[in-house]
Design a protein around this motif. Structure first.
Motif, short mmCIF file in Angstrom:
data_model
loop_
_atom_site.label_atom_id
_atom_site.label_comp_id
_atom_site.label_asym_id
_atom_site.label_seq_id
_atom_site.Cartn_x
_atom_site.Cartn_y
_atom_site.Cartn_z
N UNK A 59 -2.54 -5.27 -10.74
CA UNK A 59 -2.99 -3.88 -10.82
C UNK A 59 -2.14 -3.13 -11.84
N UNK A 60 -0.85 -3.47 -11.90
CA UNK A 60 0.06 -2.82 -12.85
C UNK A 60 -0.36 -3.02 -14.29
N UNK A 61 -0.69 -4.25 -14.68
CA UNK A 61 -1.09 -4.50 -16.07
C UNK A 61 -2.44 -3.85 -16.36
N UNK A 62 -3.32 -3.78 -15.37
CA UNK A 62 -4.61 -3.12 -15.56
C UNK A 62 -4.42 -1.62 -15.82
N UNK A 63 -3.57 -0.98 -15.02
CA UNK A 63 -3.32 0.46 -15.20
C UNK A 63 -2.61 0.71 -16.53
N UNK A 64 -1.66 -0.15 -16.87
CA UNK A 64 -0.94 0.00 -18.13
C UNK A 64 -1.89 -0.05 -19.31
N UNK A 65 -2.80 -1.02 -19.31
CA UNK A 65 -3.75 -1.15 -20.42
C UNK A 65 -4.79 -0.03 -20.40
N UNK A 66 -5.14 0.47 -19.21
CA UNK A 66 -6.03 1.62 -19.11
C UNK A 66 -5.39 2.83 -19.78
N UNK A 67 -4.11 3.05 -19.51
CA UNK A 67 -3.39 4.15 -20.14
C UNK A 67 -3.30 3.95 -21.65
N UNK A 124 -0.04 -11.16 -25.40
CA UNK A 124 -0.18 -10.17 -24.33
C UNK A 124 0.33 -8.84 -24.87
N UNK A 125 -0.59 -7.94 -25.13
CA UNK A 125 -0.21 -6.69 -25.77
C UNK A 125 0.36 -5.69 -24.77
N UNK A 126 0.32 -6.00 -23.47
CA UNK A 126 0.76 -5.02 -22.47
C UNK A 126 2.23 -4.63 -22.67
N UNK A 127 3.08 -5.61 -23.02
CA UNK A 127 4.49 -5.29 -23.28
C UNK A 127 4.60 -4.37 -24.48
N UNK A 128 3.86 -4.71 -25.54
CA UNK A 128 3.90 -3.90 -26.75
C UNK A 128 3.37 -2.49 -26.50
N UNK A 129 2.34 -2.37 -25.66
CA UNK A 129 1.80 -1.05 -25.33
C UNK A 129 2.88 -0.19 -24.69
N UNK A 130 3.66 -0.78 -23.79
CA UNK A 130 4.73 -0.01 -23.13
C UNK A 130 5.75 0.48 -24.15
N UNK A 133 4.17 3.15 -26.45
CA UNK A 133 4.07 4.44 -25.74
C UNK A 133 5.41 5.14 -25.70
N UNK A 134 6.48 4.38 -25.45
CA UNK A 134 7.81 4.97 -25.38
C UNK A 134 8.19 5.65 -26.70
N UNK A 135 7.77 5.05 -27.82
CA UNK A 135 8.16 5.56 -29.15
C UNK A 135 7.02 6.33 -29.81
N UNK A 372 12.23 -11.12 -25.96
CA UNK A 372 12.67 -10.84 -27.33
C UNK A 372 11.74 -9.84 -28.01
N UNK A 373 10.45 -9.91 -27.70
CA UNK A 373 9.45 -9.10 -28.41
C UNK A 373 9.75 -7.60 -28.45
N UNK A 374 10.10 -6.96 -27.31
CA UNK A 374 10.35 -5.51 -27.37
C UNK A 374 11.52 -5.13 -28.28
N UNK A 375 12.56 -6.00 -28.34
CA UNK A 375 13.68 -5.72 -29.25
C UNK A 375 13.22 -5.70 -30.70
N UNK A 376 12.43 -6.70 -31.07
CA UNK A 376 11.94 -6.78 -32.45
C UNK A 376 11.00 -5.61 -32.77
#
Length: 397
Positions: A59-67, A124-130, A133-135, A372-376
């Protein structure tokens, strides 16, 4: 530990970890993933990913991608559709070739090596979306290209996986109890995207107007949640990630007068409980049981998992006229494998393509590349020239 106690502990730890991560200047999702690694089977072994936690994480990844869809600019997505498709195609070719070749060098059979390459072709773009969004970089030309490429990447990955399963001659992925037919899957996915167009253009605005007239508290928010979950279910039913359906549900709702209301209501729902548990679940999947015997193999594959997407997707972006800084950002945004890599690896393991030992190694590589992905990506955003960074978010008016 029972579910309520585990949930309470995880919410406390993820909140503190996210706070500390932000204090030291790293993405909060990293702290949340590390919580899962520490309390999970990898280290303390306090909490395991049971069915209840897994459901909350889904449900978390679904809501994250909805946002993510809610905050996306449809004009940008349309404008950068062609670059996104090219980025996705080149970004699939590089991992399949580079990681497949590495697997052959480790004495895997050609079929096994090809499958390992397919596992790491997923994004999986969900990590990148987070992180975007932060930046405040989600609504930019780079963000639009990453999102569009991730959707195309998902479709390509499903097709490649279906081909691999068919080549194995196993039952593989099943729909309604029958072996998956590639033509049927492709037809269903075309129908899904046709239905998505109708949802964005006519159906969702109509449903949201009906929701507004209902004599219920938060009826508009409930309606949007039904649309989100329904489209996620439909995407999953045709072999795509539920995150893809949720993303398009967000786009559909964003083009109604209720966008701000839905965003203000859905963000607390997601980030209070479900989204942190999605990131924790990635760490809970990690196991170090066989690391001593395969540390070199894991290190090589982790390096190639990051480099292949960075080079492949970055090259695809350069081919479409992006500058070197934007191409680096797009390549970085496509590195994370997250739940898509985990799902693909699980299908291969269930189909007998991988032994238990190698399956554990691949899970570890997926998690490490996801860490590693979010750091890069953060580094790439910060390296954008000042005139480009001034346009975050990009103004299309």
């Amino acid at each position: 530990m029972n579910f309520i106690g585990a949930l309470c502990l995880l919410l406390i730890l993820t909140t503190l970890a996210g706070h500390l991560a932000n204090r030291i200047g790293i993405p909060a999702v990293i702290g949340q993933i590390i919580v899962g690694i520490i309390v999970g089977p990898a280290l303390l072994n306090w909490i395991h990913l049971d069915s209840a936690l897994n459901l909350f994480s889904q449900i978390g990844v679904i809501i994250l991608m909805f946002l993510g869809g809610l905050e996306s600019n449809l004009k940008l997505l349309r404008k950068y559709l062609r670059p996104a498709i090219i980025v996705a195609i080149v970004g699939v070719i590089f991992p399949v070739i580079m990681i497949g070749a590495a697997a052959l060098a480790y004495s895997f059979s050609p079929l096994e090596a090809a499958f390992i390459g397919v596992v790491f072709s997923a994004t999986s773009v969900s990590i990148s979306v987070a992180v975007l969004r932060d930046y405040q970089a989600l609504d930019t030309k780079e963000g639009a290209t990453i999102l569009g490429a991730a959707v195309a990447d998902d479709i390509i990955g499903v097709i490649l996986l279906s081909i691999m399963i068919s080549m194995m001659g196993t039952a593989g992925v099943k729909t309604s109890g029958a072996p998956t037919n590639l033509l049927v899957v492709f037809t269903e996915q075309i129908a899904f995207f046709g239905g998505t167009y109708l949802m964005v253009r006519w159906i969702v605005p109509y449903l949201m107007r009906i929701g507004e007239r209902l004599l219920m508290t938060s009826s508009v928010t409930i309606t949007s949640m039904v649309i989100c979950l329904g489209m996620a279910w439909a995407a999953d039913a045709v072999g795509l990630s539920g995150a893809v359906g949720a993303f398009f549900a967000g786009i559909a709702v964003a083009h109604t007068p209720y966008r701000a209301t839905i965003e203000n209501h859905m963000e607390p729902i997601g980030y209070a409980v479900f989204v942190p548990l999605f990131f924790v679940s990635i760490g809970l999947n990690m196991s170090l049981d066989h690391l001593g015997n395969s540390i070199v193999f894991v290190a090589v594959l982790t390096f190639l998992a990051c480099v292949s997407k960075l080079l492949g997707c970055g090259l695809g972006a350069l081919m479409n006229g992006f500058n070197i800084h934007s191409s680096y950002m797009i390549g970085s945004g496509m590195i994370s494998r997250g739940e898509m890599g985990l799902i693909t690896a699980q299908i291969g393991f269930s189909s007998g393509l991988l032994s238990g030992t190698y399956y554990s190694d691949l899970i570890l590589v997926i998690i490490l590349s996801t860490l590693i992905a979010p750091f890069l990506l953060k580094h790439a955003i910060r390296r954008l020239p000042d005139n480009d960074r001034a346009n975050l978010p990009l103004d299309m008016d």
